[in-house]
Design a protein around this motif. Structure first.
Motif, short mmCIF file in Angstrom:
data_model
loop_
_atom_site.label_atom_id
_atom_site.label_comp_id
_atom_site.label_asym_id
_atom_site.label_seq_id
_atom_site.Cartn_x
_atom_site.Cartn_y
_atom_site.Cartn_z
N GLY A 1 0.92 -1.36 -0.09
CA GLY A 1 0.17 0.07 0.03
C GLY A 1 0.85 1.31 -0.02
O GLY A 1 2.00 1.06 0.28
N ALA B 1 -4.10 -3.53 -6.81
CA ALA B 1 -2.85 -2.71 -6.65
C ALA B 1 -1.66 -3.48 -6.40
O ALA B 1 -0.56 -3.03 -7.01
N CYS C 1 -0.57 0.01 6.31
CA CYS C 1 -0.50 -0.92 5.89
C CYS C 1 -0.08 -1.91 7.30
O CYS C 1 -0.61 -3.15 7.52
N GLU D 1 -6.10 -4.52 -0.71
CA GLU D 1 -5.60 -3.72 -1.95
C GLU D 1 -5.05 -4.65 -2.96
O GLU D 1 -3.98 -4.71 -3.33
#
Length: 318
Positions: free
Chosen positions: A219, A303, A225, A300
Motif C-alpha cells: 500500500g 494494486a 499497511c 488492496e
C-alpha cells in the motif's frame, strides 16, 4: 532459481474473490498458486473459510496455473481416503497441475468433531500412515488397510490422474522435516531457513522441491499497511505452539494484546518499498527454495498485483 507463486488465503477471502485473485495472479506473471485449507479463520476479523476443494474446482476452470494446498490435514477432521479422492479429482480437473500439500494440522480446524487432539509425535504417526493410504489409493487399485490409526475396506478411486498426485509434507521442526525428507515428494515450510532446507535434502529429500511462503501488505501508506496486517494477521507473531493447540478463533483474539504493531512492522513487509518486497522473496531463493509464494494482506489486491507485475517480479532472481 525459484518459481514465484501467489498464496490464496481462504481465511481472509470468499470463493469468488479467491478465483478473481487467481486470475490477476496469472495475468501479473505469477507461476503457481498455493491455497490454504482451513475450517476456521484464525480470528473473526479475517472472516472467511470456504471449503477448499470447491474453490479448487473453480480455479481449475479459471486459470492454467499449478495449484497446491498449503496445507491440508488428512488425519483428523477428514479421513485420508476422502482426501485422496478430493486430491485425485483435483489433479484430473487441472490436467495434472495439482500437488497435495499436507501437514499435522491445528486444533483450530481439526477438533470440531470432538475428537481428541493428539500430541505431536502421534500426529506425525497419523500423517505418515495417511500418506501411505493415499498413495495406495492414487494407484486406482482396490485398497484394504488395517493400520494403527486408519481402516480402509474395499476402497477404490475410479477417477484418478495419469500420474499419482505428488504429496509435499509441511514441517517446521526437525521431526516433521525428517518425515518430509523420508516420505514426501517435496517439503513445505514458511520461514526461509537454509538449515531446514539442508536437513531436508541431507535427510533423504535430495533434489525434491522445497516450497515456502510469506505475507506482505502492499500500500502507499506504510503505517496503514502495518495496522491492516496487525488487525488481520497478528496471530502469525504469536510464539511457541499456540498456533497448533488453541481450538477457537476467540482464543487467538484473546492473545491479540501480546502482539504490538511494532512487532508486525519489524516482521512483515509493509508499504511500497520495492527493495523490501524483493528482498523478502529473494531471501527464500538464497536459502535454496525452489518455489516461493507471496500473499497480499488486506483489500488492496489489484494494486498489489499491478505493483508486483511492474516492479517486483521483474527484479527477482529467475
Amino acid at each position: 532459481m525459484p518459481e514465484y507463486g501467489y498464496f490464496l488465503s481462504c481465511e481472509e477471502f470468499g470463493p469468488a474473490d479467491l478465483v478473481e485473485q487467481a486470475r490477476m495472479a496469472e495475468q501479473a506473471g505469477f507461476q503457481a498458486l498455493w491455497i490454504s485449507d482451513h475450517y476456521h479463520p484464525w480470528n473473526d476479523d479475517q472472516g472467511q473459510s470456504p471449503f477448499v476443494w470447491s474453490v479448487i474446482g473453480a480455479l481449475s476452470e479459471a486459470v492454467s496455473l499449478p495449484i497446491e494446498t498449503a496445507v491440508t490435514c488428512p488425519t483428523v477432521r477428514i479421513h485420508p481416503a476422502v482426501v485422496a479422492q478430493a486430491a485425485a479429482t483435483s489433479a484430473v480437473m487441472t490436467g495434472g497441475r495439482f500437488r497435495l500439500g499436507v501437514g499435522t494440522g491445528e486444533a483450530l480446524n481439526e477438533h470440531i468433531l470432538g475428537d481428541r487432539w493428539p500430541p505431536l509425535h502421534v500426529r506425525l504417526e497419523m500423517l505418515e500412515e495417511a500418506v501411505q493410504v493415499m498413495r495406495r489409493l492414487f494407484s486406482g487399485e482396490v485398497v484394504n488397510h488395517h493400520g494403527t490409526h486408519y481402516t480402509v475396506e474395499n476402497a477404490r478411486l475410479y477417477t484418478v490422474p495419469d500420474e499419482p498426485v505428488p504429496i509435499d509434507i509441511s514441517g517446521f521442526g526437525p521431526k516433521s522435516t525428517s518425515l518430509a525428507a523420508r516420505v514426501g515428494d517435496g517439503y513445505v515450510t514458511i520461514t526461509p531457513q537454509d538449515d531446514a532446507v539442508t536437513r531436508f535434502r541431507k535427510g533423504g529429500g535430495g533434489a525434491k522441491p522445497v516450497s515456502g511462503g510469506t505475507k506482505v501488505c502492499y500500500g502507499t501508506d506504510r503505517d496503514e499497511c502495518v495496522r491492516t496486517a496487525h488487525r488481520l494477521w497478528y496471530n502469525e507473531q504469536l510464539p511457541g505452539e499456540m498456533g497448533q493447540v488453541l481450538p477457537c478463533p476467540r482464543h487467538f483474539e484473546q492473545l491479540r494484546p501480546l502482539v504490538t504493531e511494532d512487532m508486525v512492522r519489524d516482521n512483515v513487509v509493509c508499504g511500497e518499498d520495492v527493495d523490501q518486497h524483493v528482498a523478502a522473496l529473494a531471501e527464500f531463493a538464497d536459502a535454496g527454495f525452489d518455489r516461493v509464494y507471496v500473499n497480499q494482506i488486506g483489500p488492496e489486491q489489484r494494486a498489489f498485483f499491478d505493483f508486483y507485475r511492474t516492479k517486483v517480479l521483474p527484479q527477482l532472481p529467475q
